[in-house]
Design a protein around this motif. Structure first.
Motif, short mmCIF file in Angstrom:
data_model
loop_
_atom_site.label_atom_id
_atom_site.label_comp_id
_atom_site.label_asym_id
_atom_site.label_seq_id
_atom_site.Cartn_x
_atom_site.Cartn_y
_atom_site.Cartn_z
N ILE A 292 0.92 -1.19 -0.05
CA ILE A 292 0.05 -0.05 -0.10
C ILE A 292 0.94 1.17 -0.10
CG2 ILE A 292 -1.72 1.42 1.40
CD1 ILE A 292 -2.44 -1.40 2.45
N ALA A 293 0.74 2.25 -0.75
CA ALA A 293 1.12 3.32 -0.53
C ALA A 293 0.34 4.52 -0.22
CB ALA A 293 1.35 3.89 -1.84
N ILE A 294 0.60 5.54 0.51
CA ILE A 294 -0.12 6.71 1.16
C ILE A 294 0.72 7.89 1.06
CG2 ILE A 294 -1.46 5.35 2.85
CD1 ILE A 294 0.41 6.41 5.25
N ASP A 295 -0.09 8.95 0.89
CA ASP A 295 0.42 10.30 0.88
C ASP A 295 -0.52 11.38 1.63
OD1 ASP A 295 2.01 12.53 0.45
OD2 ASP A 295 0.84 12.79 -1.44
N SER A 296 -0.23 12.06 2.43
CA SER A 296 -1.10 12.79 3.38
C SER A 296 -0.83 14.39 2.84
CB SER A 296 -0.96 12.66 4.75
OG SER A 296 0.44 12.79 5.30
N GLU A 297 -1.68 15.11 2.93
CA GLU A 297 -1.71 16.74 2.81
C GLU A 297 -2.34 17.33 4.07
OE1 GLU A 297 -0.18 17.88 0.48
OE2 GLU A 297 0.06 16.14 -0.89
N PHE A 298 -1.65 18.11 4.65
CA PHE A 298 -1.97 18.96 5.94
C PHE A 298 -2.23 20.43 5.63
CE2 PHE A 298 0.24 14.87 7.59
CZ PHE A 298 -0.61 14.70 8.61
N THR A 299 -2.86 20.99 6.52
CA THR A 299 -2.94 22.48 6.71
C THR A 299 -1.60 23.22 6.86
OG1 THR A 299 -3.68 22.63 8.80
CG2 THR A 299 -5.45 22.56 7.06
N GLY A 300 -0.60 22.59 7.13
CA GLY A 300 0.67 23.27 7.42
C GLY A 300 1.74 21.96 7.59
N LEU A 301 2.92 22.33 7.31
CA LEU A 301 4.10 21.23 7.47
C LEU A 301 5.02 21.87 8.47
CD1 LEU A 301 4.56 19.80 3.94
CD2 LEU A 301 3.32 18.85 5.74
N ALA A 302 4.89 23.20 9.10
CA ALA A 302 5.83 23.62 10.04
C ALA A 302 4.98 24.89 11.11
CB ALA A 302 6.98 24.12 9.38
N LEU A 303 5.40 25.24 11.96
CA LEU A 303 4.95 26.36 12.53
C LEU A 303 6.11 27.56 12.50
CD1 LEU A 303 2.73 27.46 14.30
CD2 LEU A 303 3.99 27.01 15.99
N TYR B 193 -5.17 0.47 -7.47
CA TYR B 193 -6.45 1.20 -7.16
C TYR B 193 -6.15 2.46 -6.39
CZ TYR B 193 -8.29 -3.29 -8.71
OH TYR B 193 -8.60 -4.48 -9.40
N ASN B 194 -6.36 3.52 -6.80
CA ASN B 194 -6.22 4.79 -6.08
C ASN B 194 -7.34 5.50 -5.52
OD1 ASN B 194 -3.15 4.67 -6.94
ND2 ASN B 194 -4.38 5.14 -9.20
N PHE B 195 -7.34 5.74 -4.20
CA PHE B 195 -8.31 6.53 -3.49
C PHE B 195 -7.64 7.68 -3.07
CE2 PHE B 195 -9.02 1.88 -3.24
CZ PHE B 195 -10.32 1.67 -3.83
N ASN B 196 -8.61 8.98 -3.18
CA ASN B 196 -8.19 9.90 -2.39
C ASN B 196 -9.40 10.52 -1.59
OD1 ASN B 196 -7.21 12.80 -1.88
ND2 ASN B 196 -8.60 13.67 -3.26
N LEU B 197 -8.96 10.24 -0.18
CA LEU B 197 -9.83 10.56 0.70
C LEU B 197 -9.81 12.16 1.09
CD1 LEU B 197 -9.20 7.59 1.31
CD2 LEU B 197 -10.23 7.92 3.56
N GLY C 188 -4.05 10.31 0.44
CA GLY C 188 -4.26 9.41 -0.68
C GLY C 188 -3.90 8.00 -0.64
N LEU C 189 -4.60 7.25 -1.09
CA LEU C 189 -4.27 5.77 -0.68
C LEU C 189 -4.14 5.05 -2.13
CD1 LEU C 189 -4.49 3.14 1.16
CD2 LEU C 189 -6.76 3.64 1.16
N SER C 190 -3.26 4.21 -2.33
CA SER C 190 -2.89 3.25 -3.63
C SER C 190 -2.75 1.88 -3.10
CB SER C 190 -1.89 3.77 -4.33
OG SER C 190 -2.22 5.17 -4.92
N THR C 191 -3.51 0.87 -3.45
CA THR C 191 -3.24 -0.49 -3.29
C THR C 191 -2.75 -1.05 -4.54
OG1 THR C 191 -5.65 -0.90 -3.79
CG2 THR C 191 -4.98 -0.69 -1.38
N PRO D 36 3.05 -4.10 3.72
CA PRO D 36 4.15 -2.92 3.58
C PRO D 36 3.50 -1.76 3.13
CG PRO D 36 4.94 -5.17 2.37
CD PRO D 36 3.57 -5.29 2.71
N ILE D 37 3.77 -0.71 3.75
CA ILE D 37 3.09 0.71 3.27
C ILE D 37 4.43 1.60 2.94
CG2 ILE D 37 1.85 2.64 4.42
CD1 ILE D 37 0.82 1.15 6.26
N VAL D 38 4.17 2.06 1.67
CA VAL D 38 5.14 3.09 1.09
C VAL D 38 4.58 4.29 1.58
CG1 VAL D 38 6.22 3.99 -1.03
CG2 VAL D 38 5.80 1.31 -0.65
N VAL D 39 5.34 5.20 1.90
CA VAL D 39 5.00 6.79 2.27
C VAL D 39 5.87 7.62 1.60
CG1 VAL D 39 4.56 6.00 4.68
CG2 VAL D 39 6.59 6.76 4.04
N HIS D 40 4.94 8.84 1.32
CA HIS D 40 5.41 9.95 0.50
C HIS D 40 6.37 10.90 1.65
CE1 HIS D 40 5.35 14.06 -1.07
NE2 HIS D 40 6.31 13.56 -1.83
#
Length: 191
Positions: free
Chosen positions: A38-49, A105-109, A90-93, A180-184
């Motif tokens: 599985i591969a995942i990628d996350s998007e946040f409202t910020g990556l630092a303060l 299979y790609n899903f964007n939650l 983002g979730l790809s199986t 196994p999970i692949v991350v970005h």
């Protein structure tokens, strides 16, 4: 390396929103259970303060996500992940399909955190410049409460509880599948 002339089609993602998460949940769970990885990628409202107003009293030195000591970096990333909203997962199986081939299979939650959270204007600009639809996120994002929620269950709507519970079940399905999970964004994706 020679160019074979073959063109690769862009990845197709299934957008998962508050309107369709209940209908898609069993398919997402099935793809997770059948995946080799599985591969995942996350998007946040910020990556630092950074550039925080002094009014808030943040010690931004403790939020250095580029610290050289791994413990300090993880602590900073964990703090950012806890205080900023996850807006997309983002979730790809990768499901085996014959000899060294996979169906992907790609899903964007599309997510909408209901807790109060911080927003970094530069991060929001980056998301918008790269095609993230903030209007769609506001209107169709899967509503969820992060972490321990101070609001009693009675004050939350039933729909929000169902949506958020399904997101948690997707995350638990990934853990329980022991694939196994692949991350970005590595530590952010896992923080």
């Amino acid at each position: 390396m020679q160019d074979s002339g073959a063109k690769t089609a862009p990845a197709v993602y299934t957008d998962v929103t508050r309107e369709n998460i209940q209908a898609l949940f069993s398919d997402i769970s099935k793809q997770i259970s059948q995946a080799s990885f599985i591969a995942i990628d996350s998007e946040f409202t910020g990556l630092a303060l950074s550039d925080a107003s002094l009014e808030f009293g943040f010690n931004t030195a403790e939020w250095n996500t580029r610290a050289t000591d791994m413990r300090d970096m993880y602590k900073a990333m964990s703090s950012v992940a806890k205080t900023h909203a996850l807006v997309s997962l983002g979730l790809s199986t990768f499901v085996p399909n014959g000899d060294n081939a996979y169906h992907v299979y790609n899903f964007n939650l599309l997510l909408q955190e209901q807790n109060t959270h911080l927003v970094n204007p530069a991060s929001i600009s980056f998301l918008a410049q790269n095609g993230f639809d903030l209007g769609k996120q506001a209107l169709q994002g899967i509503r969820y409460f992060s972490g321990p929620n101070p609001m009693p269950l009675e004050s939350r709507s039933a729909n929000i509880n169902i949506e958020g519970e399904l997101v948690r079940k997707v995350l638990f399905a990934m853990i329980q599948a022991k694939k196994p999970i692949v991350v970005h964004n590595g530590l952010f994706d896992l923080a």
